[in-house]
Design a protein around this motif. Structure first.
Motif: not given
Ligand SMILES: [Zn+2]
Ligand SMILES: [Zn+2]
Length: 349
Positions: A206-211, A235-237, A256-258
């Motif tokens: 899982k992305c450490p910023f957004c999951g 796609f991040h969240r 969003f982390c992006t």
């Protein structure tokens, strides 16, 4: 006819019935799983396609507890999704298909066993041998047949045995046609489990910023510094979905982390006071340095809709607030359910 022949025939027909039932159920589970994999929209595409269907079903259910289950444990929720889908399909549009697989598999087995009987019958005419052992050897690739102590059956007439078994096969076949779809739950591998093994055997980091979940189809794939590719997701969240907030405040971190990695802001990678600029997030070390996050300002409407729809639940769940720097912009609130779903359709083509 010798008593031994009668006893042996009964014994074999009994065993034949239980092993045929098992074989038919197991084979039908495999067949129906293959059928679902080829035809059901959620199962027939790639990983991203499955994710799209999972996200769509979550939006339709509109149940916060289920969303949180997915956000915290995407793999476990995805497995539940597959199981639920399979159960529904087998009870409805694939019910008849299951029955027809049952019929085909029963008939295939009957043919196979009849052929085995023929072969053995031919053999014993040319030589004397352990006929029963001969028979079980031939059928054992299709059926699990525990051995019958054949030394107890020395005075057995094979022609009688063959005739009785052929009759038995018809009775068993007719009985097996009454098998119901529910019996697939008893298969060696249930159809939903077969699909789970095929579809979920991939990376779940899982992305450490957004999951958001890495979409690499290879489980335990190597990361860039090991000669592979870093975890990534198209796609991040919003970080707030996993409770990301401004330190020492109750303010949600909405971005969003992006967007974050394109900005001049910084973050705390751990409980210490060390801060790292988002732009150089990799310097924070693991797990950040194993992720490839491309900076961009795009925001998937779907996740904006999720944040707005579950704003109160998310605040309560994380004990945080969408306020101050974390206030939800007006445009986010205008996104409708239909637009959210459409954004998924467009992005995950
Ligand atoms: Zn992310
Ligand atoms: Zn990965």
């Amino acid at each position: 006819m010798s008593k031994q022949s009668v006893v042996l025939t009964e014994l074999i027909c009994d065993k034949l019935k239980s092993s045929m039932t098992e074989a038919v159920i197991n084979q039908t589970a495999i067949d129906i799983a293959g059928e679902l994999r080829c035809n059901v929209p959620a199962f027939k595409g790639n990983r991203l396609n499955l994710e799209k269907h999972v996200l769509k079903s979550l939006a339709k259910k509109k149940d916060f507890q289920i969303y949180i289950h997915y956000i915290k444990n995407p793999r476990s929720y995805t497995e539940t999704f597959i199981t639920e889908q399979v159960e529904t399909l087998l009870g409805t549009e694939y019910k008849d298909k299951c029955q027809s697989f049952f019929v085909t598999n029963i008939s295939n087995l009957q043919t196979h066993i009849r052929q085995a009987l023929q072969e053995v019958s031919k053999k014993i005419k040319s030589q004397n041998g352990d006929t029963f052992k001969e028979f079980t050897t031939i059928i054992k690739d299709k059926l699990t047949f525990d051995s019958i102590p054949s030394e107890n059956f020395t005075d057995v007439n094979f022609d009688f045995l063959k005739e009785q078994m052929e009759k038995g096969l018809d009775v068993i076949g007719a009985d097996l046609k009454k098998l119901s779809v529910d019996k697939l739950k008893k298969s060696r591998q249930r159809p939903d489990q077969i699909l789970i093994d095929q579809l979920c055997d991939c990376c779940w980091e899982k992305c450490p910023f957004c999951g958001a979940v890495c979409t690499n189809t290879v489980k335990d794939h190597k990361i860039a510094k090991e000669g592979g590719i870093d975890h990534s997701v198209p796609f991040h969240r919003s970080g707030s979905l996993k409770g990301c907030h401004y330190r020492h405040t109750v303010k949600m971190s909405l971005d969003f982390c992006t967007t974050k990695v394109a900005s001049d802001s910084s973050f705390y990678p751990d409980a210490s006071d060390r801060t790292v600029p988002h732009k150089t997030y990799r310097s924070a070390g693991p797990p950040y340095d194993t992720w490839s996050i491309t900076p961009d300002l795009f925001k998937l409407s779907y996740w904006q809709w999720v944040v707005c729809t579950f704003k109160d639940d998310l605040e309560k769940h994380y004990n945080l607030k969408y306020e101050g720097r974390g206030e939800i912009p007006k445009e986010w609130k205008e996104i409708t359910f239909e637009e959210a779903i459409r954004s998924l359709e467009e992005m995950y083509k």
